[in-house]
Write a protein that holds these residues in place. Structure first.
Motif, PDB file in Angstrom:
ATOM      1  N   ASP A   1       0.816  -1.224   0.000  1.00 46.88           N
ATOM      2  CA  ASP A   1       0.000   0.000   0.000  1.00 46.88           C
ATOM      3  C   ASP A   1       0.844   1.265   0.000  1.00 46.88           C
TER       4      ASP A   1
ATOM      5  N   GLY B   1      -6.996   3.014   3.787  1.00 45.49           N
ATOM      6  CA  GLY B   1      -7.025   2.523   2.418  1.00 45.49           C
ATOM      7  C   GLY B   1      -6.227   3.327   1.421  1.00 45.49           C
TER       8      GLY B   1
ATOM      9  N   ARG C   1      -3.185   4.400  -0.895  1.00 48.14           N
ATOM     10  CA  ARG C   1      -2.060   3.729  -1.550  1.00 48.14           C
ATOM     11  C   ARG C   1      -1.102   4.794  -2.092  1.00 48.14           C
TER      12      ARG C   1
ATOM     13  N   ASN D   1      -8.974   5.927   0.869  1.00 44.66           N
ATOM     14  CA  ASN D   1      -8.923   5.250  -0.441  1.00 44.66           C
ATOM     15  C   ASN D   1      -8.353   6.112  -1.551  1.00 44.66           C
TER      16      ASN D   1
ATOM     17  N   THR E   1      -5.441   7.222  -4.061  1.00 46.60           N
ATOM     18  CA  THR E   1      -4.337   6.509  -4.697  1.00 46.60           C
ATOM     19  C   THR E   1      -3.367   7.511  -5.318  1.00 46.60           C
TER      20      THR E   1
END
Length: 333
Positions: free
Chosen positions: A102, A118, A120, A136, A138
């Motif tokens: 991650d 969450g 990354r 979440n 990214t």
């Protein structure tokens, strides 16, 4: 390899199947290039003529299609073929690049940054002091996010993008490679002793939710206050948005277009490719600026403008027709 029957695809599209085929569908493709196991679409009547020579076994079509699919071929009739085809593309979309871990060990993350659930973070990223990354989010390799920025939930930032200090990005956004958010606005003033004096740009950029910023696009920070992009704006590649400009909701800017400083766009404004907008101009809700046009003054809501300098579309077309006639007449003399 993914493959679906026409019935399985129609379960998602909820259209009407006309004709029949037993062929399993392995990919979407444009009409001219499709093979016997691929699905395509006809979004406009002018493309119906290509169906007869296409090898596609299925096409997603509008309800007013005027041709028949033919033997062992089928249409899926829907209200809007373009929107339905986007669902087909999503069905066949390959996975996004993989993260084996991650947060990559080569990422540099300041100890004061807040990294939510969450998130990354790819190799070589830099996350500065007091940055907040929402759930979440990214970040692909080599993204830079400087001090005191915030990034909302479910946002994706691709490699090479730079988010300068104190800028704020909403939820569900996509920032494509090498975009720059929050660079200094282009502000200089002549001075008889010092030449061109740089004006400090101490504002920031605020980007709403569900905004998409194309590759190599630049959104400059405000001289003071903020440059603002409203919810749902879609900005193409290679677009310039000048300092203190304010875009309403669901604006579209096509490639190579540009806003000078302090431009205001209402909701749902469309700026065509390579169009340029003069500073301190206001463009009303739902107005359209055609490709290559040069806007030098305010535009009321709902107007369509063309040309350089831009005028109402009907007037521009009349001007072009007159010029064409004059040229043809001069050739005949």
């Amino acid at each position: 390899m993914k493959s679906y029957s026409i019935q399985e695809i129609n379960e998602i599209l909820k259209g009407v199947i006309v004709g029949s085929t037993i062929q399993n569908i392995t990919a979407p493709e444009q009409l001219e290039a499709a093979n016997e196991s691929e699905i395509s679409f006809i979004g406009n009547k002018k493309y119906e003529k290509f169906w007869v020579t296409s090898k596609a076994c299925v096409a997603v079509v509008n309800e007013d299609i005027s041709i028949e699919p033919g033997e062992n071929r089928a249409f899926i009739k829907v209200k809007n073929a373009d929107l339905a085809m986007s669902q087909v593309l999503a069905l066949f979309a390959p996975p996004t690049p993989l993260f084996n871990i991650d947060i990559h060990p080569t990422a540099v993350i300041d100890q004061t940054a807040i990294i939510c659930n969450g998130v990354r973070i790819g190799a070589g990223c830099y996350i500065g002091p007091k940055v907040v990354l929402g759930d979440n989010t990214t970040l692909y390799p080599n993204v830079t996010i400087l001090d005191e920025c915030t990034v909302g939930k479910n946002t994706v930032i691709w490699s090479g993008a730079v988010i300068r200090e104190r800028c704020h990005i909403g939820n569900d956004c996509i920032i494509h490679p090498n975009a720059t958010i929050g660079a200094d606005g282009f502000g200089f003033r002549p001075d008889p002793e010092r030449g061109l004096v740089k004006i400090p740009q101490i504002g920031n950029v605020i980007i709403g939710n569900s905004v998409e910023i194309g590759a190599n696009t630049c959104v400059d920070r405000g001289k003071f206050s903020s440059t603002v992009l409203g919810d749902g704006c879609k900005i193409d590649n290679l677009v310039q948005i000048g300092h203190n400009s304010k875009l309403g909701r669901f604006c579209i800017m096509a490639g190579n277009s540009g806003l000078a400083g302090s431009v205001t766009l209402g909701n749902g404004v469309i700026i065509g490719g390579s169009a340029s907008i003069k500073d301190h101009t206001t463009i009303g809700d739902g107005a359209i600026v055609g490709a290559g046009s040069g806007v030098t003054g305010d535009i009321p809501a709902g107007k369509t403008m063309l040309g350089y300098p831009a005028v109402e579309a009907r007037d521009a077309l009349k001007q072009w027709a007159i010029l064409k006639r004059l040229v043809n007449e001069s050739k005949s003399k």
